[in-house]
Design an enzyme around this catalytic site. Sequence first.
Site, PDB file in Angstrom:
ATOM      1  N   CYS A  91       9.110   5.380   5.114  1.00 35.79           N
ATOM      2  CA  CYS A  91       8.001   5.557   4.164  1.00 35.79           C
ATOM      3  C   CYS A  91       7.449   4.226   3.667  1.00 35.79           C
ATOM      4  CB  CYS A  91       8.457   6.403   2.981  1.00 35.79           C
ATOM      5  SG  CYS A  91       9.830   5.661   2.085  1.00 35.79           S
TER       6      CYS A  91
ATOM      7  N   ARG B 125      -1.279   8.408   4.559  1.00 32.98           N
ATOM      8  CA  ARG B 125      -1.232   8.687   3.114  1.00 32.98           C
ATOM      9  C   ARG B 125      -2.663   8.828   2.593  1.00 32.98           C
ATOM     10  NH1 ARG B 125       3.095   7.004  -0.072  1.00 32.98           N
ATOM     11  NH2 ARG B 125       1.873   7.967  -1.745  1.00 32.98           N
TER      12      ARG B 125
ATOM     13  N   ASP C 243      14.854   5.359   4.797  1.00 27.85           N
ATOM     14  CA  ASP C 243      14.230   4.818   3.585  1.00 27.85           C
ATOM     15  C   ASP C 243      15.225   3.816   2.991  1.00 27.85           C
ATOM     16  OD1 ASP C 243      12.684   4.397   1.306  1.00 27.85           O
ATOM     17  OD2 ASP C 243      13.184   6.310   0.360  1.00 27.85           O
TER      18      ASP C 243
HETATM   19  N1   CP Z   1       5.622   4.800   0.367  1.00 29.58           N
HETATM   20  C1   CP Z   1       5.173   4.535  -0.876  1.00 29.58           C
HETATM   21  O1   CP Z   1       5.018   5.405  -1.738  1.00 29.58           O
HETATM   22  O2   CP Z   1       4.860   3.225  -1.076  1.00 29.58           O
HETATM   23  P1   CP Z   1       4.556   2.548  -2.485  1.00 29.58           P
HETATM   24  O3   CP Z   1       5.813   2.594  -3.277  1.00 29.58           O
HETATM   25  O4   CP Z   1       4.125   1.149  -2.137  1.00 29.58           O
HETATM   26  O5   CP Z   1       3.456   3.325  -3.154  1.00 29.58           O
HETATM   27  N1  NVA Z   2      13.021   6.163  -2.284  1.00 35.96           N
HETATM   28  C1  NVA Z   2      12.098   5.113  -2.569  1.00 35.96           C
HETATM   29  C2  NVA Z   2      10.739   5.449  -2.030  1.00 35.96           C
HETATM   30  C3  NVA Z   2       9.691   4.385  -2.237  1.00 35.96           C
HETATM   31  C4  NVA Z   2       8.364   4.801  -1.725  1.00 35.96           C
HETATM   32  C5  NVA Z   2      12.052   4.889  -4.083  1.00 35.96           C
HETATM   33  O1  NVA Z   2      12.053   5.878  -4.828  1.00 35.96           O
HETATM   34  O2  NVA Z   2      12.010   3.745  -4.497  1.00 35.96           O
END
Ligand code: CP
Ligand code: NVA
Length: 306
Positions: free
Chosen positions: A263, A291, A223
Amino acid sequence: MPAKRDFISISDFSFDEIQEIFKKTEELKKNKFQTVFKNKAVGLIFQKPSLRTRVSFQVGVWQLGGQCMSLSPAEVNIGVRETIKDAALTLSRYLDLIVARVFKHKEVEELAQYSLVPVINGLSDLFHPCQALADIFTVKEKRGALKGQTLAYIGDGNNVCNSLLQITSMLGMNMRVGAPKGYGPNKDILMLAQVQAAKMGASAVVTHDPKEAAYDVDVLYTDVWASMGQEKEAARRAKIFKKYQINKDLVGVAKKSALVMHCLPAHRGQEITEDVMDSPNSVVFDEAENRLHVQKAIMMKLLEGR
Ligand code: CP
Ligand code: NVA
């Protein structure tokens, strides 16, 4: 009417309920359009940006025959314009379900505490449970059995990492986190995951060596190095996390068939290289698609009998 249920973290569901949700997800993926949410209204509250969460929930509710609205900070600003309690009590008079993306985890907990309708955590600084469910559903889809599979999470021990620790340990998967010193997952979550994993004959470990984490694993996950809200730290973090990148070298250490996961949104060239992200082993867009399906199953579970 059954007692209200929320989905704030993976631990809100039991092992059996997760199996049930995965089964429902499979069905919903085959048969997208249903009318189970006819006359139901869902509200999405965002304190941070979102592409996947916003669109997948909105489309999901629509595919189930309900109505959905998305509320930006400029429109709602919960906790600032009015207390979270007042917003929760008011929204409960209009909506059947609330999804909230917040900065502080206690904000989504407070929303759930006062809301009379189910609340889903659409990401907080501590957890991203919808993401973890969709991710592990994706692994199951690609691999069949989950028990005994090993997932390496490389990078920042953040909200996504914490939720993955919860779900892998619950389902008997091994998880190895490869993170720089001081950037590991939440210590309490890790400890609970270790206890839970041991009961399932699995393990959850943290190392500072990305190659040790990735060695012979079935799944490589990463991530962003700086999450939403940490933008000011991005440059400093980019230096600290430099060797925690999923690139060809690291993929070479994992099983040849290892799935590559993220993600999203991704910073190509930082936590994951362009070639790996676009490689045949990468399932990042399957995760994004799932999702939609998994969240429909979650919403149906929370609205059961309501
Ligand atoms: N992975 C995820 O939650 O993407 P967004 O931040 O675009 O919703
Ligand atoms: N770790 C990231 C995830 C985004 C979907 C955040 O919190 O920005």
